[in-house]
Design an enzyme around this catalytic site. Structure first.
Site, mmCIF file in Angstrom:
data_model
loop_
_atom_site.group_PDB
_atom_site.id
_atom_site.type_symbol
_atom_site.label_atom_id
_atom_site.label_comp_id
_atom_site.label_asym_id
_atom_site.label_seq_id
_atom_site.Cartn_x
_atom_site.Cartn_y
_atom_site.Cartn_z
ATOM 1 N N LYS C 78 0.873 -1.057 -0.086
ATOM 2 C CA LYS C 78 0.083 -0.097 0.183
ATOM 3 C C LYS C 78 0.839 1.133 -0.065
ATOM 4 O O LYS C 78 1.987 1.281 0.701
ATOM 5 C CB LYS C 78 -1.077 -0.049 1.148
ATOM 6 N N SER C 153 -9.815 2.047 3.062
ATOM 7 C CA SER C 153 -8.961 2.624 2.037
ATOM 8 C C SER C 153 -7.837 2.004 1.153
ATOM 9 O O SER C 153 -7.203 2.395 0.269
ATOM 10 C CB SER C 153 -8.005 3.708 2.737
ATOM 11 N N SER C 177 -9.996 -0.521 7.276
ATOM 12 C CA SER C 177 -9.266 -0.196 5.568
ATOM 13 C C SER C 177 -8.543 -1.181 5.014
ATOM 14 O O SER C 177 -8.474 -1.381 3.938
ATOM 15 C CB SER C 177 -8.435 0.944 5.703
#
Lengths: 96, 483, 487
Positions: C78, C153, C177
């Site tokens: 990420k 997210s 997330s």
């Protein structure tokens, strides 16, 4: 509940070094008000006797020995700098 | 109507750790810009602070030395504000629960000793430095993350003198503990003052102003004097004091409002989530307590009891730990504290002040100092000679007995050698001799001086005096022309 | 050999036994990642040169007898996890050009075990969002329906798995997330106990809530990545110094006698019917496997979102103060003084949602509001934590839906922050309490969209959660994690 109006939003924005255009401000104030209305539900709870939780794991901070580690190479320090001069970061003059 | 001032002080003391408070970068002063930085103190994304153990230890040391409660649990908080010398946009400090609280120190005032309360001592990180250059400011983050102790006093001081006395005492404690170098010029000991005035007898505090940027004892005194005067003038002319931050302009000796910077100050303190609470256990505190050095006030008391020297001498001798240690070593080798103390007061301190250096930076050793006194006792040199060789010892480290030979300072104690010089002087100053013999006793010193001049100061003063007295008593005024 | 179908363990074993090359695996995933990038937008940075250099170095290490737990396994990261010399943007304009001079601890640990640090995945800007629509680099799309959001997210990291652009990935989870996008994309995602995985190098959002965790296809893959990234880190004062188990070796399907709690507060109006039905079916499966099911209560569940949005934003408002254009990242041009530089930089550099959260957090901490907002929320957080502590006195794990809905359409909730925040209602309390939780696939709704089931556990009981997942995975004959699985 705190009175949410454009003045308060502007004040908070100043604290956060943010800025909104006038047309954004109405929309923003409205959304901000709805969020704060939503969190008003916490008022239902009586928590006077409750200790706040700031850290999840109930333990104490670990510490390091007072020893010097290699600092970053100056080229690495300044690699990402938007503006620099003679190994300094450079910014527009601070108005005093 | 008479007024009194109410003064509280906030001191920031940089700690003498090797590395910064939350990362391993060096704290050394004066390196090239940004060369002592790493992702942590640069506030790069994703990095985390790890607390330097030594900082906690030093905070506890100061807490114990200033009679504070050491809080078993304390925690860090973030103080949020924007400035280019603050790379994270917040300073890691302590807020609700500092590591030390509720202490005091005793200071000297004209009316005697006075107790000044210490509200709290907390740990925090220093910010970087800005250099202003035309349309730009340059940012150097070397100092960022240098550990600081902030020491907040109670508003217990009533005069600028008391404030200075408090600062001197506090600085001395820090120096004795060896945790801060106390250098005000380089900013390792900095002071902000909160000051207000009120009518004598009032119990309520007046509105206070905060004075910043004061970097010497003299300036603190001046800034406070000016500010107190200013506030009294305003009140007497019916005005009101505005709560604000004021800057001391040392060139003009006045304080100036910084109102332009006053906009929306809200630091939004909250507990630092990246650091867990700090816990100090009883055993750790006990260990630190046992390892504390003798503190200034303890040393002063001991000097008084042990050496019986004047209060003023004690003050000077205990001002720095290096000096007092040196002095005590001398006493242990030559048990005459009063004589030694005199020599320190009149000669050694003068030399150090001229050179602007500490005693350990010179080549002087307790052995050398004591040797001077032995030479004096043995009449090998006189006091003048001692004064002459002192700078040489300081510079070269040579032993006094070698130096007096080299410099030809060995005292003339041989009576026959002196006798001929004395006679010579008397013959060459017949006019003065006659005057003396007709009753002008003061001229005795003149003859001593003349002999000293001839011997380049090497005549043993006691022998000379005896000899001179003897000769003069034997001469009658009629004999003078035929000497 | 169909590289696509290999588990992480198989990739490692085949590489270490020289049946396949590191290059074969990496090039396969590079090709897929590039081919599908236009559709998924899962990656922000795919630095091919850097990746191939790593491959070359690892090949050399293998010559010298290197062995690791993840030898040759490409792992997507990420883009809020710092990678040395690889751009790390947090999906924000304000960091669009930031190249960290350091690796996050998790990245160091993956490298040490032979993993290939693959592309940097797309996400909501500063991890603030539940739909991946707030990225400066454009939205990520759900492979099960390209018109839908993948959740957020960590949308890019979830999609990279379900579009088979990487065999495993890392995400971060502040309020759901990892779990919510895992649920919406039909893959596995796990948020470990707070303090289990080092946060050093994870760009902070809500520091007391953030935790890094893996995305994977199978329970075993997830366990393997988790054990590599876990463990005490002296660089993170909030990481916990305790034994770090080898989860992949500790896996067991035998869950007879396992006490499973089902909280009534998680089966409320607003949860889609298909989701309730599928979770019920899963509960039946667990019964058949010998688990004991108990209805439990987590009474303060409904306050979670309010608490979360006051605490997480307060921390964020402070964490994001450093993006000021002084040391790195974006700086606004043509400004007359420093103050204007700050304001313009933040105004131009941050997106709308980020600004909204900075504002809310600043408000929550402002003097005069602190007690009623931030402090009050921190007290209610204590109640939420206590809910979990008393629940785990009675049960081993807690089962519930991960999200009240399956993937919604792009744009559907983007103008209504409260509706958007409510999609985290089942995941948020886990972060507030700091306990571990995992989302695993649990069938599909009538539209063919994946449903996720959440398994929560007590502090440091990741192994119990993984075993629960492992038993279920085996009972249902494996997970369908990708629409491209059988191609």
């Amino acid at each position: 509940m705190a009175e949410i109006n454009k003045e308060l939003v502007k004040y908070i924005a100043t604290l956060a070094r943010l800025e909104f255009d006038e047309d954004e401000l109405d929309d923003f104030t409205e959304k901000f008000r709805r969020i704060l209305e939503y969190v008003e539900q916490l008022k239902e709870l009586k928590v006077d006797e409750i200790e706040p939780t700031y850290h999840i794991n109930v333990n104490y901070t670990s510490m390091r020995e007072d020893e010097i580690n290699q600092s970053l190479e100056i080229s690495e320090v300044l690699k990402n700098a938007p503006d620099k001069k003679d190994n300094f970061f450079r910014v527009p003059r601070v108005v005093e | 109507m008479s007024f009194e001032a109410v003064i509280g002080l906030e001191v920031h003391a940089q700690l003498l750790t090797k590395s910064k408070i939350f990362c391993g970068c060096s704290t050394q002063f004066g390196s090239s810009p940004n060369s002592q930085t790493c992702p942590v103190c640069l506030g790069m994304p994703g990095v985390l602070p790890v607390l330097n153990k030594k900082v906690v230890e030093y905070a506890i040391m100061l807490g114990l030395a200033t009679n504070c409660t050491i809080n078993r649990n304390s925690y860090f908080a973030r103080k949020n504000y924007f400035y280019p010398d603050l790379p994270k946009g917040y300073q890691i400090s302590q807020y609700e629960l500092p590591i030390c609280s509720d202490g005091y120190i005793m200071i000297k005032t004209k009316e005697g000793e006075k107790r000044i309360g210490i509200t709290r001592i907390h740990m925090e990180e220093d910010a970087g430095k800005l250099i202003h250059e035309g349309a730009h400011s340059l940012v150097d983050l070397n100092r960022t993350g240098t550990p600081l102790l902030e020491i907040v006093s109670e508003p217990d001081m009533r005069t600028p003198e008391e404030a200075v006395s408090y600062l001197k005492e506090l600085r001395q404690i820090l120096l004795y503990l060896g945790i801060c170098d106390g250098n005000m010029e380089e900013g390792s000991f900095r002071c902000d003052a909160n000051v207000s005035v009120r009518r004598k007898g009032d119990t309520k505090f007046g509105t206070k102003t905060e004075l910043k940027n004061i970097n010497s004892f003299r300036f603190i005194q001046k800034a406070l004097e000016y500010e107190i005067e200013r506030q009294i003038d305003i009140i007497e002319s019916g005005g009101k004091i505005i709560q604000e931050t004021r800057l001391f302009d040392s060139s003009k000796g006045i304080t100036i409002s910084m109102r332009s910077k006053e906009e929306a100050h809200d630091y939004r303190y909250f507990p630092e989530p990246d650091l867990m609470p700090i816990f100090v256990d009883e055993v750790h505190i006990k260990k630190i307590k046992e390892s504390l050095p003798e503190l200034p006030y303890e040393k002063r008391q001991r000097f008084k009891d042990q050496y019986n020297i004047p209060e003023y001498d004690i003050e000077i001798l205990t001002n720095e730990r290096d000096i007092s240690d040196f002095f005590e070593k001398c006493v242990s080798l030559y048990n005459n504290p009063k004589t030694l103390s005199n020599f320190f007061m009149t000669e050694i301190m003068k030399e150090l002040n001229e050179r602007k250096c500490g005693i350990l930076e010179t080549k002087l050793t307790p052995g050398n100092v004591v040797e001077i006194f032995k030479l004096l006792d043995e009449d090998k040199i006189n006091y003048n000679g001692a004064k002459t060789i002192l700078p040489k010892i300081i510079e070269t480290g040579k032993s006094p007995s070698v130096l007096i030979e080299e410099m030809g300072l060995v005292q003339i104690s041989d009576t026959s050698a002196l006798e001929s010089i004395v006679m010579d002087v008397l013959r060459n100053n017949k006019k003065e001799l006659k005057e003396y013999l007709s009753g002008k006793d003061k001229l005795f010193a003149f003859f001593v001086g003349q002999v000293m001049k001839r011997t380049s100061g090497k005549a043993n003063p006691k022998i000379l005096q005896d000899l001179l007295k003897e000769k003069l008593s034997k001469i009658s005024i009629d004999e003078v022309d035929n000497l | 050999m169909d590289i696509k179908k290999l588990t992480l363990e198989e990739i490692r074993n085949l590489i270490e036994s020289r049946v396949i090359k590191v290059r074969d695996v990496t090039e396969f995933y590079l090709k897929r990642a590039k081919e599908l990038q236009e559709k998924t937008n899962a990656f922000i940075t795919l630095d091919e040169e850097n990746i191939l250099n790593q491959v070359e170095n690892l090949e050399k290490e293998l010559e010298r007898g290197f062995k690791g737990k993840l030898t040759g396994v490409p792992i997507a990261i990420k883009d809020n996890i710092c990678t040395k010399n690889i751009r790390t943007t947090c999906a924000s304009k304000i960091l669009y050009n930031f190249i960290p001079p350091y690796d996050a601890t998790v990245v160091e640990r993956l490298k040490k075990e032979g993993a290939i640090i693959f592309g940097k995945t797309n996400m909501d800007e500063f991890a603030m969002g539940s739909s991946n629509e707030t990225s400066y680099f454009g939205p990520v799309k759900n492979p099960w329906d390209w018109d839908r959001i993948p959740g957020g997210s960590s949308g890019g990291s979830a999609v990279a798995i379900s579009a088979i652009q990487a065999p495993a990935s890392l995400g971060s989870d502040t309020g759901g997330s990892i779990r919510q996008p895992a649920s919406l994309c039909g893959v596995i995602g796990m948020k470990p106990t707070y303090g289990r995985v080092s946060r050093y190098g994870l760009i902070a959002f809500g520091s007391s809530l953030d935790q890094i965790g893996p995305f994977a296809r199978t329970t075993k893959d997830c366990a393997l990545v988790l054990e590599v990234i876990s463990g005490y880190d002296p660089k993170d004062s909030t990481s916990i110094n305790r034994e770090n188990p080898e989860y992949s070796k500790g896996l067991s399907k035998d869950i007879r006698g396992l006490k499973i709690g089902v909280p009534k507060e998680y089966f409320i109006d607003g949860v889609e019917e298909d989701i309730v039905v599928n979770i019920q079916k899963a509960i039946d499966t667990f019964k058949n496997l010998g688990a004991e099911i108990y209805e439990i209560s987590l009474p303060h569940t409904k306050y979670g979102i309010a608490v979360y949005y006051l605490i997480a934003t307060a921390e964020a408002s402070s964490n994001l103060a450093r993006y000021d254009g002084v040391k790195y990242g974006y700086r606004a041009q043509n400004v007359k003084d420093l103050k204007q530089m700050y304001i313009k930089t933040k105004k131009e550099g941050f997106g709308e949602e980020v600004k909204r959260r900075i504002m809310l957090g600043t408000f929550s901490l402002a003097s005069g509001y602190y007690d009623a907002y931030y402090k009050k929320a921190s007290k209610v957080r204590t109640l939420i934590k206590q809910d979990f502590m008393s629940a785990f006195e009675k049960v081993d794990v807690i089962l519930c839906p991960t999200s009240p809905t399956t993937a919604f359409k792009i744009g559907e909730k983007s103008n209504d922050p409260i509706q958007m925040y409510l999609s985290d209602i089942f995941t948020i309390n886990v972060n507030l309490a700091g306990v571990p939780a995992m989302s695993i696939p649990c069938g599909f709704d009538r539209k063919g969209l994946p449903i996720g089931m959440q398994i929560m556990g007590n502090y440091f009981e990741e192994q119990k959660i993984l075993n629960t997942s492992y038993a279920y995975e085996s009972a249902v004959g494996g997970f369908k994690f990708s629409p491209f699985q059988e191609e």
